[in-house]
Design an enzyme around this catalytic site. Structure first.
Site, PDB file in Angstrom:
ATOM      1  N   GLY A 228       0.796  -1.068   0.506  1.00  0.00           N
ATOM      2  CA  GLY A 228       0.232   0.465   0.237  1.00  0.00           C
ATOM      3  C   GLY A 228       1.046   1.415  -0.019  1.00  0.00           C
ATOM      4  N   ASP A 229       0.378   2.458   0.004  1.00  0.00           N
ATOM      5  CA  ASP A 229       1.016   3.631  -0.009  1.00  0.00           C
ATOM      6  C   ASP A 229       1.058   4.935   0.747  1.00  0.00           C
ATOM      7  OD1 ASP A 229       0.921   5.699  -0.686  1.00  0.00           O
ATOM      8  OD2 ASP A 229       0.626   6.363  -2.718  1.00  0.00           O
ATOM      9  N   PHE A 230       1.481   4.849   2.246  1.00  0.00           N
ATOM     10  CA  PHE A 230       1.172   5.391   3.344  1.00  0.00           C
ATOM     11  C   PHE A 230       0.552   6.789   2.839  1.00  0.00           C
ATOM     12  CE2 PHE A 230       5.918   5.364   3.758  1.00  0.00           C
ATOM     13  CZ  PHE A 230       6.357   6.596   2.930  1.00  0.00           C
ATOM     14  N   HIS A 248      12.611  11.080   7.147  1.00  0.00           N
ATOM     15  CA  HIS A 248      13.998  12.070   6.603  1.00  0.00           C
ATOM     16  C   HIS A 248      13.971  11.879   5.246  1.00  0.00           C
ATOM     17  CE1 HIS A 248      17.585   9.011   5.181  1.00  0.00           C
ATOM     18  NE2 HIS A 248      16.293   8.143   4.667  1.00  0.00           N
TER      19      HIS A 248
HETATM   20  C1  LIG Z   1      15.046   5.078   3.013  1.00  0.00           C
HETATM   21  S1  LIG Z   1      13.567   3.889   2.131  1.00  0.00           S
HETATM   22  C2  LIG Z   1      14.339   2.529   3.730  1.00  0.00           C
HETATM   23  C3  LIG Z   1      13.979   1.227   4.044  1.00  0.00           C
HETATM   24  C4  LIG Z   1      14.121   0.383   5.619  1.00  0.00           C
HETATM   25  N1  LIG Z   1      12.722   1.382   6.420  1.00  0.00           N
HETATM   26  C5  LIG Z   1      15.323   0.726   5.835  1.00  0.00           C
HETATM   27  O1  LIG Z   1      15.616   1.664   6.835  1.00  0.00           O
HETATM   28  O2  LIG Z   1      16.127   0.314   5.204  1.00  0.00           O
HETATM   29  C6  LIG Z   1      12.008   4.749   2.270  1.00  0.00           C
HETATM   30  C7  LIG Z   1      10.868   2.992   2.094  1.00  0.00           C
HETATM   31  O3  LIG Z   1      10.185   3.683   1.555  1.00  0.00           O
HETATM   32  C8  LIG Z   1       9.186   3.025   1.271  1.00  0.00           C
HETATM   33  N2  LIG Z   1       8.186   3.485   0.956  1.00  0.00           N
HETATM   34  C9  LIG Z   1       8.414   5.176  -0.295  1.00  0.00           C
HETATM   35  N3  LIG Z   1       7.045   6.131  -0.224  1.00  0.00           N
HETATM   36  C10 LIG Z   1       5.991   4.842  -0.336  1.00  0.00           C
HETATM   37  C11 LIG Z   1       4.766   4.739   0.014  1.00  0.00           C
HETATM   38  N4  LIG Z   1       4.214   6.035  -0.002  1.00  0.00           N
HETATM   39  N5  LIG Z   1       4.168   4.048   0.850  1.00  0.00           N
HETATM   40  C12 LIG Z   1       4.874   3.468   1.821  1.00  0.00           C
HETATM   41  N6  LIG Z   1       6.299   3.126   1.618  1.00  0.00           N
HETATM   42  C13 LIG Z   1       6.496   3.957   0.294  1.00  0.00           C
HETATM   43  C14 LIG Z   1      10.225   2.616  -0.481  1.00  0.00           C
HETATM   44  O4  LIG Z   1       9.777   1.862  -1.258  1.00  0.00           O
HETATM   45  C15 LIG Z   1      11.525   2.652   0.935  1.00  0.00           C
HETATM   46  O5  LIG Z   1      11.763   1.292   0.931  1.00  0.00           O
END
Ligand SMILES: C[S@@+](CC[C@H](N)C(=O)[O-])C[C@H]1O[C@@H](n2cnc3c(N)ncnc32)[C@H](O)[C@@H]1O
Length: 338
Positions: A228-230, A248
């Protein structure tokens, strides 16, 4: 004036002209690391020294050029020159693909076309305050990665790679026992939530991720995967929410939207664990500072001070309870849903 010590930052520094030289050239060392990691050079280095000729033949490189690049990296402690060639240092060993805590993908990350082009456009960010990435990929990072599967694979592997040390640090610093059902929001390939579930057998977890990432993770009897999309989809109801390297990525407005979604799904008292570098107030070097500029250029996000987290959480109905340091550059900012 003796400028070798402590000017400005409180830490020892090189003389002025050497300092400018060093910082201006730092990109060269980084590029050498990206290229060597890309070529997989470290996979061909064993216990005995290996010559640059042998390595070049194994990796499809020019022996003279590769030797010069390895000489520079070795001057920084990555590979060790030895009679007959090079052998591993404990750092260069982390570039092996088969190392249990391999950092090869992380070393490749900033060399990916999308990121190297973005850093080339850093001036755009500084002039406008907007992410340089928008010059390279107008729709932003996450849609770009959804459309570029090879770069997305390296990005996701890099997130797992950078998390090896951080996950251990988080588990050692924080007692997850009291949270029975834990959501890892944007948890990538589930490295953090899986490590927590492995250490706490009575717990269950939910990985909440974009479909192109979440669909790659195998659910289990204790790990549910929700694609999903947060920003648009409801989050699962849990006792605790992990947000590791999520806030961040976003400016204050979007970070608040994510926190508001967490506060809406969590019962009063649910824990919100924001795992990020916390920007120190002082002038000392800290990993948060380069990471902050990466966020400026790539996503439009930022690293934040504890005071900034307190205000961001507070505005979305979450009280900052405490900040727990870990053995790595990351801290756990613990909030509680009101
Ligand atoms: C910087 S990565 C961090 C991944 C993990 N939490 C870590 O610390 O290794 C950011 C994550 O947010 C997810 N993400 C980005 N936009 C998102 C959204 N709208 N809904 C859900 N997840 C999302 C990306 O797919 C990615 O895996």
């Amino acid at each position: 004036m003796d400028a070798t010590i402590t000017e400005g930052t409180g830490t020892p520094q090189a003389p002025p002209h050497e300092l400018i030289w060093e910082v201006a050239q730092a990109i060269v060392v980084s590029r050498c690391l990206h290229v060597v990691a890309d070529l997989g050079v470290a996979d061909h280095v064993g216990d005995a020294p290996v010559s640059a000729e042998h390595l070049a033949a194994a990796c499809g490189a020019d022996a003279d050029a590769l030797g010069r690049v390895l000489r520079l990296l070795a001057a920084h402690g990555i590979f060790e020159p030895a009679t007959g060639g090079y052998r591993h240092t404990s750092s260069s060993a982390l570039l092996r693909s088969d190392h249990p805590t391999s950092m090869r993908a992380f070393a490749r990350l900033n060399g990916l076309p999308v990121f190297s082009a973005t850093f080339g456009e850093l001036g755009h960010s500084v002039r406008t305050g907007s992410p340089a990435l928008e010059v390279v990929a107008a729709k932003g990072l996450w849609p770009y990665l959804q459309e570029h599967s090879e770069e997305a694979m390296v990005f996701e592997q890099a997130m797992t790679a950078k998390a090896h040390a951080d996950v251990a640090g988080v588990l050692n610093a924080y007692d997850f026992e009291r949270h029975r059902r834990i959501a890892d929001v944007g948890g990538g390939h589930a490295h953090l939530i899986e490590a927590i579930l492995a250490a706490h057998h009575g717990h269950t977890g939910v990985l909440f991720e974009l479909p192109h990432v979440g669909n790659e993770v195998e659910p289990s009897s204790r790990l549910e995967v929700v694609a999903g999309d947060f920003f648009t989809d409801p989050l699962p109801s849990c006792d605790a929410y992990l947000l590791m390297n999520i806030l961040h990525d976003w400016d204050d407005e979007n970070a608040s939207r994510i926190l508001a979604a967490v506060a809406k799904s969590g019962e009063p008292g649910a824990a919100v664990l924001v795992i990020e570098t916390v920007m120190p107030e002082g002038p000392e070097p800290h990993w948060a500072k380069p990471l902050d500029v990466v966020m400026l250029a790539v996503t439009g996000g930022r690293e934040r001070t504890e005071a900034q987290y307190r205000s961001l959480l507070g505005d979305t109905g979450i009280d900052l309870v405490r900040t727990v340091p870990t053995a790595t550059a990351f801290s756990i900012v613990e909030g509680r849903v009101r």
